[in-house]
Write a protein that holds these residues in place. Structure first.
Motif, PDB file in Angstrom:
ATOM      1  N   LEU A   1      -8.060  -2.114  -1.183  1.00 40.17           N
ATOM      2  CA  LEU A   1      -6.598  -1.702  -1.202  1.00 40.17           C
ATOM      3  C   LEU A   1      -6.507  -1.276  -2.821  1.00 40.17           C
ATOM      4  O   LEU A   1      -6.225  -0.755  -3.264  1.00 40.17           O
TER       5      LEU A   1
ATOM      6  N   ILE B   1      -3.924  -0.530   7.729  1.00 40.52           N
ATOM      7  CA  ILE B   1      -4.829  -0.577   6.135  1.00 40.52           C
ATOM      8  C   ILE B   1      -4.921   0.946   5.923  1.00 40.52           C
ATOM      9  O   ILE B   1      -4.528   1.365   4.735  1.00 40.52           O
TER      10      ILE B   1
ATOM     11  N   ILE C   1      -3.709   3.712   2.766  1.00 38.41           N
ATOM     12  CA  ILE C   1      -4.181   4.038   2.056  1.00 38.41           C
ATOM     13  C   ILE C   1      -3.254   5.555   1.977  1.00 38.41           C
ATOM     14  O   ILE C   1      -3.383   5.902   1.083  1.00 38.41           O
TER      15      ILE C   1
END
Length: 387
Positions: free
Chosen positions: A35, A113, A117
């Motif tokens: 991240l 995840i 993003i």
């Protein structure tokens, strides 16, 4: 930093053997670094041992009212299971991705995840948050401290989507749960003089029989309209493990077992706990009438609040808008959704894969389900971008 596909992220996550008895810190560090490489700051919250941590992150404007994507990082053991391939390597065969956690629930974690993003890159107008907990598989222990740690560190979100495998159906209710670790301490004598001792196993038996009787009574009752949605539509009591004793001709000095409850919405788990502890005290009094030094300890093991269907719930509305699923769905297993709801979030469950695959040897998620989850995340990010 490479921009990984959801499948590549899942492959990385599954490679970390984050069985609940072990640390998850290597996985947490990888997610945190990944991240960070995309300009997203993540926050850790450690458990009391320092060997496990939850991870949460926020993208979008620093305002309240966002969406939380919540998953757990731990998986159940593979001990004693026969696998056709390495359980900690994602293996594709005949349209399925095999690996421990692919269904429950590193597949969803990977998609979440990826979505975080994408939301960062798109510059969404409404915030998106990621919340990854630990120790879900041993009683949803890690979510409440994670939720508490999020307050004041990231802006307060409106709703939480918990990605347990539901084949992308919108689930708005689940049973609550609580459990006890029970330790019966008896007094050893030769079995020919059993009246002078206290057999811990035989003292445990009335408590287990009480569970049988409660199951029979609950099954015989007419369920409420809400309870009738569940399978089975009643509160269940269960003992799955028991151990004790040293020899067949000695009264057992010790007996240990677990007593677990799955409670239908509308019934109070704390009431069931109180009823069980009343039975424990009755049996203990009978034991101590023979040998005063004997005792029973019933230590709380976990408590998971049920998820109640919400009237006009924001989480349900968003999921139905994206998935088009307008049917009513509930599940009998517990999740972290009830804990988010208890903390004041609107909550619902929706994730790719089939719960029937959870915990099984050769656990898998179908490629079609994984792609359905990917499509869901694309649509979610699009909605957040629209403001």
């Amino acid at each position: 930093m490479d921009h990984l596909s959801p499948l590549e992220i899942m492959t990385r996550l599954v490679a970390f053997p984050t069985v609940s008895r072990d640390s998850n810190l290597e996985l947490v560090a990888w997610v945190e670094d990944y991240l960070a490489g995309h300009g997203i700051a993540a926050h850790r919250h450690y458990d009391e041992t320092g060997q496990k941590a939850a991870l949460f992150a926020h993208v979008g404007p620093e305002v309240a009212g966002g969406v939380v994507l919540s998953g757990h990082t731990d998986v159940v053991p593979v001990d004693g299971q026969t696998w056709s391939s390495d359980p900690f390597t994602v293996t594709e065969r005949e349209g399925r991705y095999y690996g421990r956690g692919c269904a429950d629930m590193k597949g969803f974690d990977a998609l979440a995840i990826w979505a975080l993003i994408e939301a960062q890159r798109a510059g969404v107008a409404r915030p998106l948050q990621l919340a990854l907990s630990y120790d879900e598989e041993v009683g949803c222990i890690g979510a409440p401290p994670m939720i508490a740690a999020m307050q004041g560190v990231v802006p307060r979100a409106d709703l939480a989507i918990i990605g347990e495998p539901t084949t992308m159906q919108t689930v708005t209710g689940h049973k609550g749960g609580l459990g006890f670790d029970v330790h019966v301490e008896g007094f050893e004598v030769h079995s020919s003089l059993m009246h002078r001792g206290v057999n811990a196993i035989m003292a445990a038996a009335p408590l287990i029989d009480w569970a049988n009787r409660m199951n029979a009574e609950n099954r015989a009752k007419r369920p409420s309209d809400l309870a009738a949605m569940f399978e089975p539509p009643w509160t269940t009591l269960h003992v799955g493990q028991i151990e004790g004793g040293t020899a067949h001709n000695i009264t057992a000095k010790e007996c240990r077992f677990g007593m677990d409850f799955r409670v239908v919405p509308g019934e109070d788990p704390e009431d069931w706990a109180a009823r069980f502890l009343d039975e424990v005290r009755k049996v203990e009094a009978e034991m101590q009438a023979v040998r005063p030094e004997t005792r029973i300890t019933a230590a709380p093991k976990f408590r998971v609040p049920g998820l109640r269907p919400e009237e006009g719930g924001a989480a349900e509305a968003l999921l139905r808008q994206i998935t088009g699923d307008n049917a009513a769905h509930v599940v009998s297993y517990g999740t972290e959704a009830g804990q988010f709801q208890e903390a004041g979030y609107s909550a619902a469950i929706c994730g790719p894969g089939d719960i029937a695959q959870a915990h099984q040897p050769d656990e898998y998620i179908s490629a079609a389900q994984f792609e359905a989850g990917h499509d869901f995340m694309r649509r979610l990010v699009g909605r957040l971008g629209a403001g």
